[in-house]
Design a protein around this motif. Structure first.
Motif, PDB file in Angstrom:
ATOM      1  N   THR A   8       1.950  -6.493   5.768  1.00 58.67           N
ATOM      2  CA  THR A   8       0.908  -7.612   5.515  1.00 58.67           C
ATOM      3  C   THR A   8      -0.421  -6.982   5.378  1.00 58.67           C
ATOM      4  O   THR A   8      -1.039  -7.606   4.839  1.00 58.67           O
ATOM      5  N   PHE A   9      -0.781  -5.918   5.975  1.00 56.18           N
ATOM      6  CA  PHE A   9      -2.077  -5.307   5.900  1.00 56.18           C
ATOM      7  C   PHE A   9      -2.311  -5.210   4.451  1.00 56.18           C
ATOM      8  O   PHE A   9      -3.405  -5.479   3.962  1.00 56.18           O
ATOM      9  N   ASN A  10      -1.454  -4.719   3.714  1.00 56.74           N
ATOM     10  CA  ASN A  10      -1.555  -4.278   2.224  1.00 56.74           C
ATOM     11  C   ASN A  10      -1.661  -5.441   1.313  1.00 56.74           C
ATOM     12  O   ASN A  10      -2.228  -5.736   0.289  1.00 56.74           O
ATOM     13  N   ARG A  11      -0.654  -6.361   1.541  1.00 60.46           N
ATOM     14  CA  ARG A  11      -0.570  -7.534   0.757  1.00 60.46           C
ATOM     15  C   ARG A  11      -1.339  -8.832   1.158  1.00 60.46           C
ATOM     16  O   ARG A  11      -1.326  -9.825   0.212  1.00 60.46           O
ATOM     17  N   GLY A  12      -1.664  -8.872   2.187  1.00 58.86           N
ATOM     18  CA  GLY A  12      -2.307 -10.183   2.980  1.00 58.86           C
ATOM     19  C   GLY A  12      -1.456 -10.990   3.544  1.00 58.86           C
ATOM     20  O   GLY A  12      -0.160 -10.990   3.077  1.00 58.86           O
ATOM     21  N   SER A  13      -1.650 -12.107   4.235  1.00 61.57           N
ATOM     22  CA  SER A  13      -1.017 -13.088   4.641  1.00 61.57           C
ATOM     23  C   SER A  13      -0.237 -13.895   3.667  1.00 61.57           C
ATOM     24  O   SER A  13       1.033 -14.119   3.681  1.00 61.57           O
TER      25      SER A  13
END
Length: 103
Positions: A39-44
């Motif tokens: 999630t940190f890398n791809r976003g919500s």
């Protein structure tokens, strides 16, 4: 350097809160940590298909989806093309592993 660390910490906390809000099934600590990283890398928004698979109990599907997120866009001859981002392959393998191990 202090500002960079504070920003990083804030973004990690945001990813943690997103996973806590969006995932409705029980996770192991390893699964939670892997989803926070993803999630940190791809976003919500980018992580939403994985959240949906996890919530449906499709851990294999979630692992496969995480593993497939290794492409990005770049410009080539003035056109936007998809390219394999080799650096993501090992990261996605690590992030998907806790979902492959759940039986």
């Amino acid at each position: 350097m202090v500002q960079v660390e504070a920003e990083f910490s804030s973004r990690v906390q945001e990813a943690e809160r997103t996973v806590e809000r969006r995932v409705t099934v029980d996770l192991t600590q390893e699964q939670f940590d892997a989803l926070v990283s993803f999630t940190f890398n791809r976003g919500s928004t980018g992580a939403t298909p994985v959240f949906d698979l996890v919530n449906a109990g499709d851990f294999d599907g979630a692992a496969n989806r995480i593993s497939s997120e290794v492409y990005g866009r770049t410009k080539k001859n003035g056109k936007s093309v998809m390219v394999l981002l080799k650096g993501l392959v090992s990261r996605r393998k690590e992030e998907s592993a806790p979902f492959r191990e759940k039986k």
